[in-house]
Write a protein that holds these residues in place. Structure first.
Motif, PDB file in Angstrom:
ATOM      1  N   PRO A  40       0.863  -1.530  -0.375  1.00 56.10           N
ATOM      2  CA  PRO A  40      -0.189   0.371   0.031  1.00 56.10           C
ATOM      3  C   PRO A  40       0.947   1.076   0.355  1.00 56.10           C
ATOM      4  O   PRO A  40       0.490   2.574  -0.194  1.00 56.10           O
ATOM      5  CB  PRO A  40      -0.934  -0.308   1.623  1.00 56.10           C
ATOM      6  CG  PRO A  40      -0.153  -1.224   2.106  1.00 56.10           C
ATOM      7  CD  PRO A  40       0.326  -1.944   1.387  1.00 56.10           C
ATOM      8  N   ILE A  41       2.286   0.970  -0.022  1.00 54.36           N
ATOM      9  CA  ILE A  41       3.385   2.452   0.231  1.00 54.36           C
ATOM     10  C   ILE A  41       3.832   2.737  -0.859  1.00 54.36           C
ATOM     11  O   ILE A  41       3.448   4.008  -1.057  1.00 54.36           O
ATOM     12  CB  ILE A  41       4.074   2.240   1.156  1.00 54.36           C
ATOM     13  CG1 ILE A  41       3.571   1.128   2.894  1.00 54.36           C
ATOM     14  CG2 ILE A  41       5.311   2.871   1.980  1.00 54.36           C
ATOM     15  CD1 ILE A  41       3.330   2.920   3.102  1.00 54.36           C
ATOM     16  N   PHE A  58       2.103  -6.109   8.799  1.00 58.56           N
ATOM     17  CA  PHE A  58       2.198  -5.619   7.182  1.00 58.56           C
ATOM     18  C   PHE A  58       3.483  -5.601   7.126  1.00 58.56           C
ATOM     19  O   PHE A  58       4.518  -5.058   8.410  1.00 58.56           O
ATOM     20  CB  PHE A  58       1.592  -4.540   6.455  1.00 58.56           C
ATOM     21  CG  PHE A  58       2.503  -4.190   6.744  1.00 58.56           C
ATOM     22  CD1 PHE A  58       2.605  -2.987   5.598  1.00 58.56           C
ATOM     23  CD2 PHE A  58       1.980  -2.683   7.435  1.00 58.56           C
ATOM     24  CE1 PHE A  58       4.260  -2.357   5.806  1.00 58.56           C
ATOM     25  CE2 PHE A  58       2.616  -1.197   7.742  1.00 58.56           C
ATOM     26  CZ  PHE A  58       3.584  -0.926   6.646  1.00 58.56           C
ATOM     27  N   THR A  59       4.377  -6.329   6.503  1.00 60.23           N
ATOM     28  CA  THR A  59       5.853  -6.033   5.805  1.00 60.23           C
ATOM     29  C   THR A  59       5.961  -5.953   4.619  1.00 60.23           C
ATOM     30  O   THR A  59       5.442  -6.902   4.020  1.00 60.23           O
ATOM     31  CB  THR A  59       7.170  -6.773   6.444  1.00 60.23           C
ATOM     32  OG1 THR A  59       8.145  -6.778   6.079  1.00 60.23           O
ATOM     33  CG2 THR A  59       6.454  -8.405   6.392  1.00 60.23           C
ATOM     34  N   CYS A  60       6.988  -5.573   3.583  1.00 67.78           N
ATOM     35  CA  CYS A  60       7.473  -5.470   2.314  1.00 67.78           C
ATOM     36  C   CYS A  60       8.273  -5.506   1.809  1.00 67.78           C
ATOM     37  O   CYS A  60       9.368  -4.983   2.911  1.00 67.78           O
ATOM     38  CB  CYS A  60       6.981  -3.746   1.401  1.00 67.78           C
ATOM     39  SG  CYS A  60       7.131  -4.193   0.047  1.00 67.78           S
ATOM     40  N   PRO A  64      11.288  -0.411   2.073  1.00 67.81           N
ATOM     41  CA  PRO A  64      11.716  -0.719   3.907  1.00 67.81           C
ATOM     42  C   PRO A  64      10.170  -0.593   5.179  1.00 67.81           C
ATOM     43  O   PRO A  64      10.454  -0.698   6.092  1.00 67.81           O
ATOM     44  CB  PRO A  64      12.274   0.246   4.650  1.00 67.81           C
ATOM     45  CG  PRO A  64      12.612   1.015   3.676  1.00 67.81           C
ATOM     46  CD  PRO A  64      12.041   1.094   2.290  1.00 67.81           C
ATOM     47  N   ALA A  65       8.775  -0.464   4.462  1.00 66.70           N
ATOM     48  CA  ALA A  65       7.745  -0.418   5.124  1.00 66.70           C
ATOM     49  C   ALA A  65       7.807  -1.687   5.398  1.00 66.70           C
ATOM     50  O   ALA A  65       7.644  -2.703   4.777  1.00 66.70           O
ATOM     51  CB  ALA A  65       6.303  -0.357   4.220  1.00 66.70           C
ATOM     52  N   MET A  74       0.748   6.159   9.634  1.00 65.40           N
ATOM     53  CA  MET A  74       1.169   6.895   9.597  1.00 65.40           C
ATOM     54  C   MET A  74       2.021   6.819   8.400  1.00 65.40           C
ATOM     55  O   MET A  74       3.177   8.179   8.084  1.00 65.40           O
ATOM     56  CB  MET A  74       2.775   7.076  10.829  1.00 65.40           C
ATOM     57  CG  MET A  74       1.695   6.620  11.756  1.00 65.40           C
ATOM     58  SD  MET A  74       3.014   7.146  13.406  1.00 65.40           S
ATOM     59  CE  MET A  74       3.331   5.503  13.832  1.00 65.40           C
ATOM     60  N   LEU A  75       2.747   5.810   7.689  1.00 65.39           N
ATOM     61  CA  LEU A  75       3.561   6.134   6.188  1.00 65.39           C
ATOM     62  C   LEU A  75       2.313   6.963   5.273  1.00 65.39           C
ATOM     63  O   LEU A  75       3.214   7.136   4.274  1.00 65.39           O
ATOM     64  CB  LEU A  75       4.049   4.909   6.093  1.00 65.39           C
ATOM     65  CG  LEU A  75       5.257   3.949   6.993  1.00 65.39           C
ATOM     66  CD1 LEU A  75       5.582   2.755   6.688  1.00 65.39           C
ATOM     67  CD2 LEU A  75       6.288   5.003   6.146  1.00 65.39           C
ATOM     68  N   LYS A  76       1.395   5.632   5.524  1.00 66.04           N
ATOM     69  CA  LYS A  76       0.383   6.300   3.977  1.00 66.04           C
ATOM     70  C   LYS A  76       0.042   7.752   4.346  1.00 66.04           C
ATOM     71  O   LYS A  76       0.067   8.560   3.251  1.00 66.04           O
ATOM     72  CB  LYS A  76      -0.711   5.429   3.846  1.00 66.04           C
ATOM     73  CG  LYS A  76      -1.500   5.662   2.924  1.00 66.04           C
ATOM     74  CD  LYS A  76      -0.919   4.637   2.091  1.00 66.04           C
ATOM     75  CE  LYS A  76      -1.953   4.591   0.412  1.00 66.04           C
ATOM     76  NZ  LYS A  76      -1.334   4.255  -0.683  1.00 66.04           N
ATOM     77  N   GLU A  77      -0.376   8.628   5.009  1.00 60.89           N
ATOM     78  CA  GLU A  77      -0.716   9.366   5.422  1.00 60.89           C
ATOM     79  C   GLU A  77       0.368  10.718   5.686  1.00 60.89           C
ATOM     80  O   GLU A  77      -0.653  12.146   5.834  1.00 60.89           O
ATOM     81  CB  GLU A  77      -2.120   9.282   6.344  1.00 60.89           C
ATOM     82  CG  GLU A  77      -3.075   8.942   5.903  1.00 60.89           C
ATOM     83  CD  GLU A  77      -4.243   8.443   6.690  1.00 60.89           C
ATOM     84  OE1 GLU A  77      -4.469   9.802   6.811  1.00 60.89           O
ATOM     85  OE2 GLU A  77      -5.231   7.910   5.899  1.00 60.89           O
TER      86      GLU A  77
END
Length: 127
Positions: A40-41, A58-60, A64-65, A74-77
């Motif tokens: 999603p990032i 979750f882990t990508c 590094p997300a 926090m990462l997405k928004e």
């Protein structure tokens, strides 16, 4: 206050599924364990991210997300933990647990390792 203390009344973290739904990420709702999803990032055509709906994590594997439901928001928004906490509560329909003003969530100036600013070897930014 430790971040682990910010859980629902039943002791579980807020579910990550409704947040994934909001961001348009397709997943199998009743799947046990880790399952592949599109990250999603960042934009991609093949799944490089995995999500565990039971652990709300979750882990990508391409960027590094990683983290829990609050890290995802926090990462997405591009918001801080308090805002992410309020947004997750609004998405899931729960009331957000609050911390005293100025209290650290999990150590001094909590931000996930890949979001810290500075020039150290651990400083990474998700773009």
């Amino acid at each position: 206050m430790r971040r682990d203390a910010l859980r629902h009344r039943d002791g579980a973290k807020p579910p990550i599924g409704p947040v994934l739904d909001l961001y348009g990420v397709h997943y199998v709702p009743n799947h046990a364990g880790w399952q592949p999803i599109l990250c999603p990032i960042h934009d991609e055509s093949r799944p490089s991210c995995t999500v565990n709906l039971d652990d709300c994590y979750f882990t990508c594997h391409a960027c590094p997300a990683h983290g829990d439901v609050w890290d995802l928001v926090m990462l997405k928004e591009s918001c801080d933990f308090r805002e992410a906490q309020q947004r997750v509560a609004a998405i899931t329909g729960e009331t957000a647990a609050t911390t005293p003003a100025g209290a650290a969530i999990s150590g001094p100036g909590y931000l996930p390792r890949y979001r810290r600013s500075g020039g150290g070897t651990h400083a990474r930014t998700v773009r």
